[in-house]
Design a protein around this motif. Structure first.
Motif, PDB file in Angstrom:
ATOM      1  N   ILE A   1       0.769  -1.042   0.077  1.00  0.00           N
ATOM      2  CA  ILE A   1       0.075  -0.033   0.073  1.00  0.00           C
ATOM      3  C   ILE A   1       0.847   0.997  -0.011  1.00  0.00           C
ATOM      4  O   ILE A   1       1.980   1.406   0.693  1.00  0.00           O
ATOM      5  CB  ILE A   1      -0.839  -0.101   1.214  1.00  0.00           C
ATOM      6  N   VAL A   2       0.364   1.984  -0.923  1.00  0.00           N
ATOM      7  CA  VAL A   2       1.384   3.506  -1.122  1.00  0.00           C
ATOM      8  C   VAL A   2       0.055   4.554  -0.302  1.00  0.00           C
ATOM      9  O   VAL A   2      -0.771   4.688  -1.124  1.00  0.00           O
ATOM     10  CB  VAL A   2       1.726   3.821  -2.323  1.00  0.00           C
ATOM     11  N   TYR A   3       0.514   5.158   0.689  1.00  0.00           N
ATOM     12  CA  TYR A   3      -0.361   6.083   0.991  1.00  0.00           C
ATOM     13  C   TYR A   3       0.043   7.625   0.505  1.00  0.00           C
ATOM     14  O   TYR A   3       1.484   7.985   0.818  1.00  0.00           O
ATOM     15  CB  TYR A   3      -0.602   6.205   2.526  1.00  0.00           C
ATOM     16  N   ALA A   4      -0.658   8.349   0.150  1.00  0.00           N
ATOM     17  CA  ALA A   4      -0.384   9.847  -0.328  1.00  0.00           C
ATOM     18  C   ALA A   4      -1.583  10.711   0.216  1.00  0.00           C
ATOM     19  O   ALA A   4      -2.679  10.384   0.525  1.00  0.00           O
ATOM     20  CB  ALA A   4      -0.447  10.012  -1.842  1.00  0.00           C
TER      21      ALA A   4
ATOM     22  N   HIS B   1       4.513   5.712   3.063  1.00  0.00           N
ATOM     23  CA  HIS B   1       3.936   6.884   2.994  1.00  0.00           C
ATOM     24  C   HIS B   1       4.759   7.903   2.344  1.00  0.00           C
ATOM     25  O   HIS B   1       5.779   8.202   2.775  1.00  0.00           O
ATOM     26  CB  HIS B   1       3.734   7.552   4.485  1.00  0.00           C
ATOM     27  N   VAL B   2       4.247   8.355   1.193  1.00  0.00           N
ATOM     28  CA  VAL B   2       5.010   9.470   0.281  1.00  0.00           C
ATOM     29  C   VAL B   2       4.719  10.983   0.825  1.00  0.00           C
ATOM     30  O   VAL B   2       5.277  11.608   0.322  1.00  0.00           O
ATOM     31  CB  VAL B   2       4.720   9.184  -1.114  1.00  0.00           C
ATOM     32  N   ASP B   3       3.763  10.904   1.712  1.00  0.00           N
ATOM     33  CA  ASP B   3       3.622  12.442   2.505  1.00  0.00           C
ATOM     34  C   ASP B   3       3.386  11.856   3.888  1.00  0.00           C
ATOM     35  O   ASP B   3       2.966  11.094   4.326  1.00  0.00           O
ATOM     36  CB  ASP B   3       2.084  13.141   1.941  1.00  0.00           C
ATOM     37  N   LEU B   4       3.553  13.083   4.817  1.00  0.00           N
ATOM     38  CA  LEU B   4       3.505  12.918   6.099  1.00  0.00           C
ATOM     39  C   LEU B   4       2.253  12.421   6.537  1.00  0.00           C
ATOM     40  O   LEU B   4       1.214  13.262   6.116  1.00  0.00           O
ATOM     41  CB  LEU B   4       4.021  14.078   6.674  1.00  0.00           C
ATOM     42  N   PRO B   5       1.837  11.570   7.477  1.00  0.00           N
ATOM     43  CA  PRO B   5       0.475  11.115   7.876  1.00  0.00           C
ATOM     44  C   PRO B   5       0.388  12.359   9.068  1.00  0.00           C
ATOM     45  O   PRO B   5       0.921  13.393   9.150  1.00  0.00           O
ATOM     46  CB  PRO B   5       0.642  10.019   8.661  1.00  0.00           C
ATOM     47  N   LYS B   6      -1.037  12.540   9.578  1.00  0.00           N
ATOM     48  CA  LYS B   6      -1.364  13.354  10.457  1.00  0.00           C
ATOM     49  C   LYS B   6      -1.080  13.095  11.873  1.00  0.00           C
ATOM     50  O   LYS B   6      -1.066  14.357  12.811  1.00  0.00           O
ATOM     51  CB  LYS B   6      -2.676  13.878  10.325  1.00  0.00           C
TER      52      LYS B   6
END
Length: 604
Positions: A233-236, A303-308
């Motif tokens: 899984i890749v999260y953006a 995660h290619v972007d920072l989660p919250k």
């Protein structure tokens, strides 16, 4: 432990024994007591209510917030010979009526219900007329307004206790810090319930954080290079980014699919079905995808972007390696991520109290990213669990980061932010520090400042690392009211005055060589003959799953196929002794599995 429970565990679920606190939780429910269970993803939460539901009189009612995944959970139980069904808005009237009839007739062991459906007068009246074994409230953190998956319907689930006070309840979650746990107990009237808190550690997951280079796409492709054919899984953060990355990965020959709320419902459903049913699919998604995913052989979550928040990060990375085999959690982030998330929080509609909480959680995640200590130790600290560190399975342990005394650099950076009026982003301030003349430095007269070119000894990437860490340390913050301009916080004073030293992670120069920390986590190696059997069994499983239109893992997990391939059983008795094979699956698939083994060995 109840002997019937142990017998059922072996005959139906194919497990030789309980893990961790499963036995105590099952006993608690069999006695008719309530339970609050915090157990990491892959720890075996479902068994804690499925098995007691089979042993108690009546049907176990499972409240699940994810309609899309109910059928997969039901399919898995049907494979075990368990009488399971679901009630949700996707069913037509005739199918729903049949499920209701079976419930009233006592022909169901487990019934999965969405909270919205459960709370309707019709459904509550239906349950009044049915024998109920227990209530299981899955993803219980959804009750918390301070959590990351708040669902207002969960607040009304106290009706279960009020209407059926004698029926035991079990609330389960894989992600909850101490305040969220207290809120779950309070909101669901579980103050008197016995609480079971398992270790949050997932030792099979290798944690890695890298600094983002541009969009992060190149680093992601580099990471995925050695992992072709694996599910992940890749999260953006945004829908647009999901679509772009999915296209880039597909162009690179990776079987990638997008998933976000902006896609048509049928497209989301089809992509999710492929991810669950096929091997080697990479799902590129926003956080709209994933809660409750039961696919056990996800080998990586990126995660290619920072989660919250750390809670969100922990829950999302926990979808990797549910089968216990080596898996990876890889994340890239940069200063732009921090700025964007702060802006999203600041401009949101949430009350000020909620915004401040979200900012504190974001700060905690930044601290995790920039930490030079063991990732596992830092992660577990957030959940109130101690860890000695030196786990040997994270980037900081495998290759301890270099640090340097960045006090002088930090003072220069903070001074330059102040001298330029605290009105600009990091890019412009770095130009001033390095003495790079631009239209903006000329227009604002910044080339005459005392901080002009005082940082020429560091390149732009090194300065970017300094600013990123200053934000992570809470010495700088982005002003969302002024286009995310950097401004000093009250904590910057001691560093500016030379009263406090500051050590930072060193930004190493990039090279054309692959980052050694990008090496894949070690997988379980099989001898050549066993590998051939394993591959043949996976092929058979894929074909069987397609024929039945169910996820491949509900037939058999990879771990079970691997054990079969290694043991190479000669008959049904030997096959039945392998963990993960209950009587129902032995009766249903035993002969086919033995035939696959025979054909494979004959071909060899």
């Amino acid at each position: 432990m109840n002997d019937r429970a142990l017998d059922l565990l072996r005959s139906t679920f194919g497990h030789p024994g309980f893990r961790g606190e499963q036995a105590e939780i099952v006993d608690c429910l069999l006695r008719g007591d309530d339970a609050l269970v915090l157990m990491p993803t892959g720890g075996g939460k479902s068994l804690c209510y499925q098995l007691p539901a089979l042993l108690r009189e009546g049907c176990g009612i499972v409240v699940s917030p994810l309609i899309a995944l109910m059928q997969d959970q039901v399919d898995a139980l049907l494979q075990l010979g368990v009488r399971a069904a679901c009630l949700n808005s996707t069913l037509d009237a005739a199918t729903a009526a049949d499920v209701e009839r079976r419930l009233l007739a006592g022909d169901l062991d487990l019934l999965y219900v969405a909270p919205e459906r459960l709370l309707t007068g019709r459904c509550l009246d239906l349950l009044d007329r049915a024998p109920i074994a227990l209530f299981a409230i899955d993803e219980a953190h959804c009750v918390s307004q301070w959590g990351h998956d708040f669902r207002p319907e969960y607040r009304q689930l106290t009706v279960l206790h009020e209407r059926w006070p004698e029926v035991p309840r079990i609330a389960l979650t894989a992600t909850a810090d101490a305040p969220t746990r207290r809120e779950i107990a309070e909101r669901l009237a579980l103050e008197e319930a016995r609480t079971f808190v398992s270790s949050f550690d997932r030792p099979n997951i290798r944690y890695r954080v890298v600094q983002k280079d541009g969009s992060g796409a190149r680093a992601l492709l580099n990471f995925l290079g050695d992992r072709r054919g694996e599910s992940g899984i890749v999260y953006a953060l945004s829908r647009k980014r999901v679509d772009t990355l999915a296209d880039q990965l597909a162009t690179a020959g990776i079987k990638a699919l997008p998933y976000h709320a902006g896609l048509p419902g049928e497209t989301r459903a089809a992509n999710q079905r492929r991810f669950l049913q096929e091997d080697g699919v990479v799902m590129v998604a926003t956080i709209a995808f994933g809660m409750g995913i039961d696919k056990p052989d996800v080998r990586f979550v990126t995660h290619v972007d920072l989660p919250k928040s750390i809670e969100g990060y922990y829950q999302e990375t926990g979808r990797a390696g549910r089968d216990g085999a080596p898996a990876e959690a890889w994340m890239s982030y940069g200063l732009g991520d921090v700025v964007n998330l702060r802006q999203m929080i600041g401009q949101g509609d949430a009350p000020e109290e909620r915004k401040q909480l979200e900012l504190r959680k974001l700060d905690a995640l930044l601290g995790y990213c920039e930490s030079t200590r063991c990732r596992r130790q830092a992660l577990l600290d957030w959940f109130g669990e101690s860890h000695a560190g030196a786990c040997g399975n994270c980037d900081n342990c495998l290759e301890p980061p270099q640090t340097w005394d960045a006090t002088d650099a930090a003072r220069k950076a903070l001074s330059c932010v102040y001298r330029t009026g605290q009105r600009f982003g990091a890019g412009h301030v770095i130009d001033v520090l390095r003495g790079v003349s631009t239209e903006k430095t000329q227009r604002f007269g910044h080339e005459s400042l005392s901080t002009w070119a005082i940082g020429a000894d560091l390149d732009a990437r090194q300065w970017s690392g300094v600013f990123r860490q200053l934000v992570a340390f809470g010495l700088l913050e982005a002003d969302v009211e002024r286009h995310n301009a950097l401004r000093l916080t009250t904590q910057a004073g001691p560093v500016l005055r030379g009263e406090q030293r500051l050590a930072m992670r060193r930004e190493l120069p990039r090279s054309g060589r692959k980052d050694r920390r990008g090496a894949a986590a070690p997988l379980i190696d099989l001898p050549p003959d066993a590998q051939l059997r394993f591959d043949a069994l996976r092929e058979w499983r894929a074909t069987t799953a397609r024929e039945q239109n169910v996820p491949a893992y509900v037939i058999f997990h990879d771990a079970t196929l691997r054990a079969i391939a290694q043991a190479a059983p000669d008959d049904l008795d030997e096959l039945g002794r392998i963990p993960g094979i209950g009587q129902s699956k032995l009766d249903r698939y035993g002969d086919d599995v033995l035939q696959q083994l025979f054909d494979c060995d004959a071909a060899a």
